[in-house]
Design a protein around this motif. Structure first.
Motif, PDB file in Angstrom:
ATOM      1  N   GLY A 112      -0.782  -7.457   1.478  1.00  0.00           N
ATOM      2  CA  GLY A 112      -0.397  -6.074   1.190  1.00  0.00           C
ATOM      3  C   GLY A 112      -1.566  -5.257   0.671  1.00  0.00           C
ATOM      4  O   GLY A 112      -1.729  -4.093   1.026  1.00  0.00           O
ATOM      5  N   HIS A 113      -2.382  -5.871  -0.181  1.00  0.00           N
ATOM      6  CA  HIS A 113      -3.550  -5.186  -0.709  1.00  0.00           C
ATOM      7  C   HIS A 113      -4.508  -4.807   0.423  1.00  0.00           C
ATOM      8  O   HIS A 113      -5.030  -3.693   0.481  1.00  0.00           O
ATOM      9  CB  HIS A 113      -4.258  -6.090  -1.717  1.00  0.00           C
ATOM     10  N   THR A 114      -4.727  -5.749   1.362  1.00  0.00           N
ATOM     11  CA  THR A 114      -5.620  -5.477   2.489  1.00  0.00           C
ATOM     12  C   THR A 114      -5.085  -4.344   3.355  1.00  0.00           C
ATOM     13  O   THR A 114      -5.811  -3.433   3.761  1.00  0.00           O
ATOM     14  CB  THR A 114      -5.788  -6.745   3.340  1.00  0.00           C
ATOM     15  N   LEU A 115      -3.783  -4.388   3.633  1.00  0.00           N
ATOM     16  CA  LEU A 115      -3.180  -3.376   4.500  1.00  0.00           C
ATOM     17  C   LEU A 115      -3.198  -1.997   3.852  1.00  0.00           C
ATOM     18  O   LEU A 115      -3.412  -0.988   4.526  1.00  0.00           O
ATOM     19  CB  LEU A 115      -1.745  -3.765   4.842  1.00  0.00           C
ATOM     20  N   LEU A 116      -2.970  -1.967   2.548  1.00  0.00           N
ATOM     21  CA  LEU A 116      -2.904  -0.684   1.857  1.00  0.00           C
ATOM     22  C   LEU A 116      -4.227   0.061   1.933  1.00  0.00           C
ATOM     23  O   LEU A 116      -4.263   1.282   2.029  1.00  0.00           O
ATOM     24  CB  LEU A 116      -2.498  -0.903   0.396  1.00  0.00           C
ATOM     25  N   PHE A 117      -5.329  -0.680   1.941  1.00  0.00           N
ATOM     26  CA  PHE A 117      -6.643  -0.042   1.936  1.00  0.00           C
ATOM     27  C   PHE A 117      -7.327  -0.110   3.296  1.00  0.00           C
ATOM     28  O   PHE A 117      -8.541   0.036   3.403  1.00  0.00           O
ATOM     29  CB  PHE A 117      -7.513  -0.664   0.846  1.00  0.00           C
ATOM     30  N   LYS A 129      -6.426   5.980  13.589  1.00  0.00           N
ATOM     31  CA  LYS A 129      -6.152   6.302  12.197  1.00  0.00           C
ATOM     32  C   LYS A 129      -4.724   5.897  11.862  1.00  0.00           C
ATOM     33  O   LYS A 129      -3.786   6.189  12.615  1.00  0.00           O
ATOM     34  CB  LYS A 129      -6.329   7.801  11.929  1.00  0.00           C
ATOM     35  N   LEU A 130      -4.539   5.234  10.730  1.00  0.00           N
ATOM     36  CA  LEU A 130      -3.218   4.724  10.349  1.00  0.00           C
ATOM     37  C   LEU A 130      -2.544   5.640   9.340  1.00  0.00           C
ATOM     38  O   LEU A 130      -3.198   6.245   8.492  1.00  0.00           O
ATOM     39  CB  LEU A 130      -3.360   3.325   9.739  1.00  0.00           C
ATOM     40  N   ASP A 131      -1.211   5.715   9.436  1.00  0.00           N
ATOM     41  CA  ASP A 131      -0.465   6.397   8.391  1.00  0.00           C
ATOM     42  C   ASP A 131      -0.099   5.344   7.340  1.00  0.00           C
ATOM     43  O   ASP A 131      -0.733   4.304   7.238  1.00  0.00           O
ATOM     44  CB  ASP A 131       0.768   7.109   8.959  1.00  0.00           C
ATOM     45  N   THR A 132       0.948   5.581   6.563  1.00  0.00           N
ATOM     46  CA  THR A 132       1.292   4.648   5.486  1.00  0.00           C
ATOM     47  C   THR A 132       2.050   3.431   5.976  1.00  0.00           C
ATOM     48  O   THR A 132       2.301   2.511   5.204  1.00  0.00           O
ATOM     49  CB  THR A 132       2.148   5.365   4.426  1.00  0.00           C
ATOM     50  N   THR A 189      16.206  -5.340  15.910  1.00  0.00           N
ATOM     51  CA  THR A 189      15.821  -4.222  15.054  1.00  0.00           C
ATOM     52  C   THR A 189      14.380  -4.404  14.605  1.00  0.00           C
ATOM     53  O   THR A 189      13.988  -5.502  14.207  1.00  0.00           O
ATOM     54  CB  THR A 189      16.731  -4.130  13.817  1.00  0.00           C
ATOM     55  N   THR A 190      13.615  -3.336  14.680  1.00  0.00           N
ATOM     56  CA  THR A 190      12.220  -3.363  14.259  1.00  0.00           C
ATOM     57  C   THR A 190      12.057  -2.484  13.025  1.00  0.00           C
ATOM     58  O   THR A 190      12.495  -1.336  12.996  1.00  0.00           O
ATOM     59  CB  THR A 190      11.297  -2.855  15.377  1.00  0.00           C
ATOM     60  N   TYR A 191      11.427  -3.048  12.004  1.00  0.00           N
ATOM     61  CA  TYR A 191      11.198  -2.334  10.753  1.00  0.00           C
ATOM     62  C   TYR A 191       9.697  -2.153  10.544  1.00  0.00           C
ATOM     63  O   TYR A 191       8.898  -3.015  10.915  1.00  0.00           O
ATOM     64  CB  TYR A 191      11.758  -3.114   9.558  1.00  0.00           C
ATOM     65  N   GLU A 192       9.331  -1.040   9.952  1.00  0.00           N
ATOM     66  CA  GLU A 192       7.967  -0.819   9.494  1.00  0.00           C
ATOM     67  C   GLU A 192       7.986  -0.764   7.976  1.00  0.00           C
ATOM     68  O   GLU A 192       8.907  -0.191   7.385  1.00  0.00           O
ATOM     69  CB  GLU A 192       7.402   0.491  10.045  1.00  0.00           C
ATOM     70  N   PHE A 193       6.969  -1.349   7.374  1.00  0.00           N
ATOM     71  CA  PHE A 193       6.885  -1.269   5.920  1.00  0.00           C
ATOM     72  C   PHE A 193       6.187   0.014   5.521  1.00  0.00           C
ATOM     73  O   PHE A 193       5.059   0.284   5.950  1.00  0.00           O
ATOM     74  CB  PHE A 193       6.132  -2.463   5.335  1.00  0.00           C
ATOM     75  N   CYS A 194       6.850   0.814   4.722  1.00  0.00           N
ATOM     76  CA  CYS A 194       6.314   2.098   4.277  1.00  0.00           C
ATOM     77  C   CYS A 194       5.814   1.952   2.841  1.00  0.00           C
ATOM     78  O   CYS A 194       6.609   1.788   1.910  1.00  0.00           O
ATOM     79  CB  CYS A 194       7.381   3.185   4.378  1.00  0.00           C
ATOM     80  N   PHE A 195       4.495   1.991   2.650  1.00  0.00           N
ATOM     81  CA  PHE A 195       3.933   1.826   1.317  1.00  0.00           C
ATOM     82  C   PHE A 195       4.303   2.986   0.402  1.00  0.00           C
ATOM     83  O   PHE A 195       4.389   2.822  -0.812  1.00  0.00           O
ATOM     84  CB  PHE A 195       2.408   1.685   1.397  1.00  0.00           C
ATOM     85  N   SER A 196       4.500   4.159   0.975  1.00  0.00           N
ATOM     86  CA  SER A 196       4.848   5.300   0.130  1.00  0.00           C
ATOM     87  C   SER A 196       6.228   5.154  -0.486  1.00  0.00           C
ATOM     88  O   SER A 196       6.513   5.717  -1.533  1.00  0.00           O
ATOM     89  CB  SER A 196       4.767   6.599   0.939  1.00  0.00           C
ATOM     90  N   LYS A 197       7.106   4.371   0.172  1.00  0.00           N
ATOM     91  CA  LYS A 197       8.443   4.099  -0.373  1.00  0.00           C
ATOM     92  C   LYS A 197       8.557   2.697  -0.962  1.00  0.00           C
ATOM     93  O   LYS A 197       9.497   2.401  -1.685  1.00  0.00           O
ATOM     94  CB  LYS A 197       9.509   4.260   0.721  1.00  0.00           C
ATOM     95  N   GLY A 198       7.614   1.828  -0.601  1.00  0.00           N
ATOM     96  CA  GLY A 198       7.705   0.451  -1.043  1.00  0.00           C
ATOM     97  C   GLY A 198       8.892  -0.259  -0.440  1.00  0.00           C
ATOM     98  O   GLY A 198       9.528  -1.081  -1.101  1.00  0.00           O
ATOM     99  N   ALA A 199       9.232   0.058   0.805  1.00  0.00           N
ATOM    100  CA  ALA A 199      10.434  -0.502   1.430  1.00  0.00           C
ATOM    101  C   ALA A 199      10.263  -0.542   2.936  1.00  0.00           C
ATOM    102  O   ALA A 199       9.409   0.140   3.504  1.00  0.00           O
ATOM    103  CB  ALA A 199      11.662   0.333   1.060  1.00  0.00           C
ATOM    104  N   PHE A 200      11.083  -1.365   3.573  1.00  0.00           N
ATOM    105  CA  PHE A 200      11.140  -1.396   5.028  1.00  0.00           C
ATOM    106  C   PHE A 200      12.052  -0.274   5.522  1.00  0.00           C
ATOM    107  O   PHE A 200      13.139  -0.060   4.984  1.00  0.00           O
ATOM    108  CB  PHE A 200      11.683  -2.740   5.518  1.00  0.00           C
ATOM    109  N   VAL A 201      11.608   0.431   6.549  1.00  0.00           N
ATOM    110  CA  VAL A 201      12.421   1.447   7.201  1.00  0.00           C
ATOM    111  C   VAL A 201      12.479   1.115   8.682  1.00  0.00           C
ATOM    112  O   VAL A 201      11.559   0.487   9.229  1.00  0.00           O
ATOM    113  CB  VAL A 201      11.856   2.872   6.995  1.00  0.00           C
TER     114      VAL A 201
END
Length: 449
Positions: free
Chosen positions: A337-342, A350-353, A367-379
């Motif tokens: 997670g640390h690697t992905l966040l930065f 270019k990547l979004d969150t 079902t496919t989920y993306e992890f959203c760091f801005s929410k700290g949750a899977f959407v």
């Protein structure tokens, strides 16, 4: 074994067979200079009989708030004192001149004091320069089948090789971790600093700042997913007498609450002088008046899958929903997670969150989920599947396998080794599949079944 906070980062560890002092700060007022005098904000008096019976004293460093000369006047002049090899020789000689038996201990070497065993742990590379000679501690009660042990972080960043330093005879999981990263800004000895700063002050409003906090405070290598039963936030519990601290907006209690919100399966508590923690099968905290500590299972959490944008039969499955919520916290606290966040760019894009993809394949639907760091949750992912591999990391697994893991019917390695797909940046040890194995291992995760 029990450990009592005496104020700031001073501790008394006791067993049925003896006791030891760690960085004894036994007087409310302290300091070596007449110009700069300090006082503890909370203080616990230790009975003279207890001090006279201590089996030894451990000093993690020679800083004045850890090695208080005036406190040694309350101890036997012939007390045995253990210091790390990084300890100042002139300070060690002061102890010898007083009559103390000083033993300089190599870092990483286990030493016995009665039925207790300890070893010094070196600081991590992110430790501020003036704390580079400070050592943290591992202390274990070793006369039991599975040694109960604690980790005391002392003014340092966590050394990345710490897991390799745990003696083979010790039970691998620490029973308690004392965290001493604290956040109070004030002038000390003529300069302004964050006392024991490692990262900026925490904020729940800024996901990156919250993750910086978790990365710095939680010892990722020995407990990347809070495998200890209890974390205690301590330290920074003093001020200059001529410059009283203002009302702190972010004190240790605030820090402990933030950590509690981020916790997976542990309890976080802020220590004050006099708080005693009993290390054993039923770990609890007691003060002069008993207090109850809510388990992390019932604690409020900022991470939730209730904000999923679209309805999905899989998302409505209680086992899937609980698994997603737990895996989200695991990802946020992990090295991956640390690697992905930065990581701001991947494959020239270019990547979004949203940087981690989890695809759960069911018999009737996928079902496919993306992890959203801005929410700290899977959407739920609203992009077509052919764009999945443009993300830096991801995992594909069957709904039945994920459900069996959450329900406790099977382990992650049993169900996912042959029918899963992963892709990621970084070393193999930080892979999505490795994270899945660790996140849902016992006793970190409590299955529903």
């Amino acid at each position: 074994m029990q450990i009592e906070n005496l104020g700031h980062e001073s501790w008394l560890i006791s067993t049925r067979k003896g006791s030891i002092l760690i960085d004894p700060l036994l007087r409310r007022e302290f300091g070596r200079s007449s110009q700069y005098r300090y006082q503890k904000l909370s203080h616990a008096n230790v009975p003279a009989g207890t001090l006279g019976a201590v089996s030894g004293v451990i000093l993690t460093c020679d800083h004045f708030q850890h090695f208080d000369r005036s406190s040694f006047s309350l101890l036997s002049s012939e007390v045995e004192v253990f210091i790390p090899q990084t300890f100042s020789e002139s300070e060690a000689q002061w102890l010898r001149d007083r009559g103390a038996f000083v033993k300089r201990v190599p870092i990483g070497t286990p030493v016995d004091i009665g039925n207790l065993q300890f070893l010094f742990v070196p600081s991590g590379s992110e430790t501020p320069p003036w704390d580079a000679r400070v050592c943290s501690l591992m202390v274990a009660e070793c006369d039991c089948p599975e040694p109960k042990w604690i980790f005391i972080q002392s003014d340092t960043g966590i050394n990345r090789s710490i897991s390799n330093m745990i003696p083979p005879s010790w039970f691998r999981k620490p029973d308690l971790v004392v965290v001493t990263c604290h956040y109070r800004e004030y002038a000390e000895s003529g300069y302004s600093s964050w006392d024991n700063f490692i990262c900026p002050p925490p904020s729940l409003d800024d996901p990156r700042a919250a993750f910086d906090l978790v990365s710095a405070v939680l010892p990722l290598d020995i407990s990347p997913l809070n495998v200890a039963s209890l974390y205690v936030v301590a330290g920074g519990d003093y001020e200059r007498q001529d410059r009283p601290l203002p009302s702190a907006k972010r004190d240790n209690a605030r820090l402990a609450q933030l950590m509690n919100d981020l916790a997976v399966n542990c309890t976080i508590n802020a220590a004050t002088a006099g708080a005693t923690y009993f290390v054993g099968d039923a770990l609890e905290a007691r003060r002069s008046k008993p207090v109850s500590i809510a388990r992390a299972d019932n604690a409020p959490t900022p991470f939730s899958v209730s904000e999923l944008k679209n309805y999905s039969p899989l998302a409505s499955d209680p086992a899937i929903s609980r698994g997603l919520a737990h895996f989200a916290k695991a990802l946020l606290l992990s090295e991956l997670g640390h690697t992905l966040l930065f990581t701001d760019e991947y494959l020239g894009v270019k990547l979004d969150t949203k940087r981690f993809v989890l695809k759960i394949v069911g018999t009737a639907n996928t079902t496919t989920y993306e992890f959203c760091f801005s929410k700290g949750a899977f959407v739920i992912c609203d992009k077509p599947d052919d764009e999945l591999l443009q993300k830096p990391a991801g995992l594909v697994l069957s709904a039945s396998a994920f459900r069996d893991i959450v329900m406790g019917f099977a382990s992650a390695p049993e169900t996912c080794s042959n029918n899963s797909l992963q892709w990621h940046i970084g070393p193999l040890s930080h892979s999505p599949l490795g994270l899945l194995y660790h996140a849902f291992s016992h006793p970190i995760f409590k299955p529903m079944g």
